[in-house]
Design a protein around this motif. Structure first.
Motif, mmCIF file in Angstrom:
data_model
loop_
_atom_site.group_PDB
_atom_site.id
_atom_site.type_symbol
_atom_site.label_atom_id
_atom_site.label_comp_id
_atom_site.label_asym_id
_atom_site.label_seq_id
_atom_site.Cartn_x
_atom_site.Cartn_y
_atom_site.Cartn_z
ATOM 1 N N GLN A 85 0.411 4.212 -2.930
ATOM 2 C CA GLN A 85 0.159 5.470 -2.310
ATOM 3 C C GLN A 85 0.910 6.530 -2.180
ATOM 4 O O GLN A 85 0.590 7.690 -2.111
ATOM 5 C CB GLN A 85 -0.657 5.235 -1.174
ATOM 6 C CG GLN A 85 -2.134 4.241 -1.209
ATOM 7 C CD GLN A 85 -2.856 4.159 -0.171
ATOM 8 O OE1 GLN A 85 -3.099 4.876 0.823
ATOM 9 N NE2 GLN A 85 -3.396 2.945 0.138
ATOM 10 N N VAL A 86 2.185 6.333 -1.903
ATOM 11 C CA VAL A 86 3.114 7.037 -1.726
ATOM 12 C C VAL A 86 4.393 6.797 -2.589
ATOM 13 O O VAL A 86 5.065 7.629 -3.216
ATOM 14 C CB VAL A 86 3.755 7.272 -0.234
ATOM 15 C CG1 VAL A 86 4.697 8.265 0.088
ATOM 16 C CG2 VAL A 86 2.543 7.517 0.595
ATOM 17 N N CYS A 87 5.104 5.669 -2.331
ATOM 18 C CA CYS A 87 6.418 5.397 -3.065
ATOM 19 C C CYS A 87 6.108 4.924 -4.309
ATOM 20 O O CYS A 87 6.533 3.908 -4.880
ATOM 21 C CB CYS A 87 7.093 4.333 -2.138
ATOM 22 S SG CYS A 87 8.981 4.350 -2.704
ATOM 23 N N PHE A 88 5.754 5.869 -5.183
ATOM 24 C CA PHE A 88 5.233 5.598 -6.653
ATOM 25 C C PHE A 88 6.423 5.125 -7.435
ATOM 26 O O PHE A 88 7.815 5.490 -7.118
ATOM 27 C CB PHE A 88 4.696 6.820 -7.320
ATOM 28 C CG PHE A 88 3.358 7.371 -6.418
ATOM 29 C CD1 PHE A 88 2.380 6.804 -6.116
ATOM 30 C CD2 PHE A 88 3.589 8.602 -5.987
ATOM 31 C CE1 PHE A 88 1.525 7.107 -5.633
ATOM 32 C CE2 PHE A 88 2.495 9.181 -5.471
ATOM 33 C CZ PHE A 88 1.425 8.264 -4.748
ATOM 34 N N TYR A 89 6.504 4.592 -8.573
ATOM 35 C CA TYR A 89 7.620 4.246 -9.513
ATOM 36 C C TYR A 89 8.151 5.490 -10.031
ATOM 37 O O TYR A 89 9.360 5.873 -10.069
ATOM 38 C CB TYR A 89 7.064 3.218 -10.373
ATOM 39 C CG TYR A 89 8.149 2.699 -11.535
ATOM 40 C CD1 TYR A 89 8.722 1.676 -11.185
ATOM 41 C CD2 TYR A 89 8.458 3.473 -12.594
ATOM 42 C CE1 TYR A 89 9.900 1.212 -11.929
ATOM 43 C CE2 TYR A 89 9.257 3.061 -13.498
ATOM 44 C CZ TYR A 89 10.303 1.834 -13.164
ATOM 45 O OH TYR A 89 11.299 1.722 -13.749
ATOM 46 N N TYR A 90 7.334 6.410 -10.509
ATOM 47 C CA TYR A 90 7.705 7.587 -10.886
ATOM 48 C C TYR A 90 7.202 8.821 -9.878
ATOM 49 O O TYR A 90 6.008 8.803 -9.420
ATOM 50 C CB TYR A 90 7.102 7.957 -12.190
ATOM 51 C CG TYR A 90 7.605 7.134 -13.332
ATOM 52 C CD1 TYR A 90 8.915 7.217 -14.022
ATOM 53 C CD2 TYR A 90 6.713 6.163 -14.173
ATOM 54 C CE1 TYR A 90 9.159 6.562 -14.918
ATOM 55 C CE2 TYR A 90 6.914 5.426 -15.023
ATOM 56 C CZ TYR A 90 8.204 5.683 -15.608
ATOM 57 O OH TYR A 90 8.725 4.792 -16.588
ATOM 58 N N ASN A 91 8.106 9.735 -9.578
ATOM 59 C CA ASN A 91 7.707 10.659 -8.648
ATOM 60 C C ASN A 91 7.230 10.346 -7.535
ATOM 61 O O ASN A 91 5.981 10.866 -7.076
ATOM 62 C CB ASN A 91 6.844 11.908 -9.513
ATOM 63 C CG ASN A 91 7.359 12.433 -10.992
ATOM 64 O OD1 ASN A 91 8.659 12.722 -10.806
ATOM 65 N ND2 ASN A 91 6.467 12.326 -11.793
ATOM 66 N N PRO A 92 7.779 9.606 -6.642
ATOM 67 C CA PRO A 92 7.512 9.173 -5.237
ATOM 68 C C PRO A 92 7.151 10.512 -4.508
ATOM 69 O O PRO A 92 8.064 11.437 -4.642
ATOM 70 C CB PRO A 92 8.538 8.589 -4.731
ATOM 71 C CG PRO A 92 9.852 8.878 -5.597
ATOM 72 C CD PRO A 92 9.364 9.054 -7.090
ATOM 73 N N ARG A 105 0.659 -1.268 0.115
ATOM 74 C CA ARG A 105 0.022 0.097 -0.047
ATOM 75 C C ARG A 105 0.896 1.249 -0.023
ATOM 76 O O ARG A 105 0.648 2.401 -0.606
ATOM 77 C CB ARG A 105 -0.995 -0.078 1.357
ATOM 78 C CG ARG A 105 -1.964 -1.057 1.073
ATOM 79 C CD ARG A 105 -2.800 -1.208 2.390
ATOM 80 N NE ARG A 105 -3.723 -2.337 2.267
ATOM 81 C CZ ARG A 105 -5.037 -2.382 2.620
ATOM 82 N NH1 ARG A 105 -5.556 -1.445 3.016
ATOM 83 N NH2 ARG A 105 -5.569 -3.582 2.401
ATOM 84 N N HIS A 106 2.152 1.197 0.769
ATOM 85 C CA HIS A 106 2.961 2.304 0.664
ATOM 86 C C HIS A 106 3.436 2.272 -0.642
ATOM 87 O O HIS A 106 3.630 3.687 -1.247
ATOM 88 C CB HIS A 106 4.061 2.039 1.582
ATOM 89 C CG HIS A 106 4.801 3.401 2.022
ATOM 90 N ND1 HIS A 106 4.168 4.516 2.722
ATOM 91 C CD2 HIS A 106 6.172 3.595 1.781
ATOM 92 C CE1 HIS A 106 4.867 5.538 2.648
ATOM 93 N NE2 HIS A 106 6.258 5.079 2.312
ATOM 94 N N GLY A 107 3.871 1.363 -1.326
ATOM 95 C CA GLY A 107 4.286 1.473 -2.566
ATOM 96 C C GLY A 107 3.318 2.162 -3.610
ATOM 97 O O GLY A 107 3.438 3.029 -4.666
#
Length: 235
Positions: free
Chosen positions: A206-213, A202-204
């Motif tokens: 909602q926050v730690c996106f692949y692009y532009n975290p 969920r963190h990936g």
């Protein structure tokens, strides 16, 4: 270069506790499916958006009714049913192959017998099936009504672990599965292991996106060399 973390297990536990504060209240077991149904859903979900794999799964249930009928149907019919899923041309014959192999090796089309095995042995049995790797075996046992102590690692989970320097990206998601599971406390229950995957995933998402975290607002920023580096670059 991977920074050495002296107490990696302690670090992983600290990350888990922080993320659980954010996402924990929302985490519940998603389904109460038998392990065979969960394996089918896991295969359909590979590199596919959740809504599309869910539609494919629903189509199979509505059109065929039983996994035996899916196994024995013309491959074209299965392909059409799972067309919302990514790469249905590959998944349809692979799914039928897996269903046939389970029938041949166990004598009937069911995976309920896995509940009588250790988690290690059950995962080994599943991973001898074509296209079933560590993530799929763990998801089958953890997400199904077996509720086994196994840690799936998807692309979001993997990305967060890499950016935190828990693992090296070079090892890949397959090997990361065992490494990350072994870093969790031995005292963790099956539900806590499930929660660990859920909070990282969920963190990936909602926050730690692949692009532009979204590093500036990340609850893990003080622990994350990647996030700190990205913010330094922006400044």
């Amino acid at each position: 270069m991977l920074t050495i973390i002296p107490d990696k297990a302690g670090f992983v536990l600290a990350v888990h506790h922080r993320l659980y504060q954010v996402y924990g209240s929302k985490i519940k077991y998603l389904y109460n499916r038998d392990p065979l149904s969960e394996l089918v859903d896991t295969i359909l979900s590979q590199r596919t958006k959740n809504k599309d794999s869910a539609q494919s799964f629903t189509n199979l249930i509505e059109q065929f009714g039983t996994w035996e009928k899916v196994r024995d149907a013309p491959v074209e019919a299965v392909l059409e049913a799972i067309r919302p899923s990514t790469w249905p041309e590959q998944k349809a014959p692979r799914l039928q192959q897996i269903l046939r192999l389970i029938t041949e090796r166990h004598g009937k089309l069911s995976l309920d017998f896995l509940a009588e095995m250790s988690v290690y042995d059950a995962r080994e049995w599943l991973e001898k099936l074509p296209g079933v790797g560590p993530k799929s075996s763990a998801a089958t046992l953890s997400f199904s009504n077996m509720r086994a102590r196994a840690l799936p690692v998807d692309s979001h989970h993997f990305r967060v672990a890499v950016r935190l320097n828990i693992i090296d990206a070079k090892i890949g998601e397959g090997k990361a599965n065992r490494i990350l599971e072994n870093l969790l406390p031995a005292s963790f229950t099956a539900k806590e292991v499930f929660d660990s995957h859920q909070v990282m995933m969920r963190h990936g998402q909602q926050v730690c996106f692949y692009y532009n975290p979204a590093c500036a607002g990340c609850v893990l920023l003080d622990l994350c060399p990647t996030g700190q580096g990205l913010l330094d670059i922006k400044v």
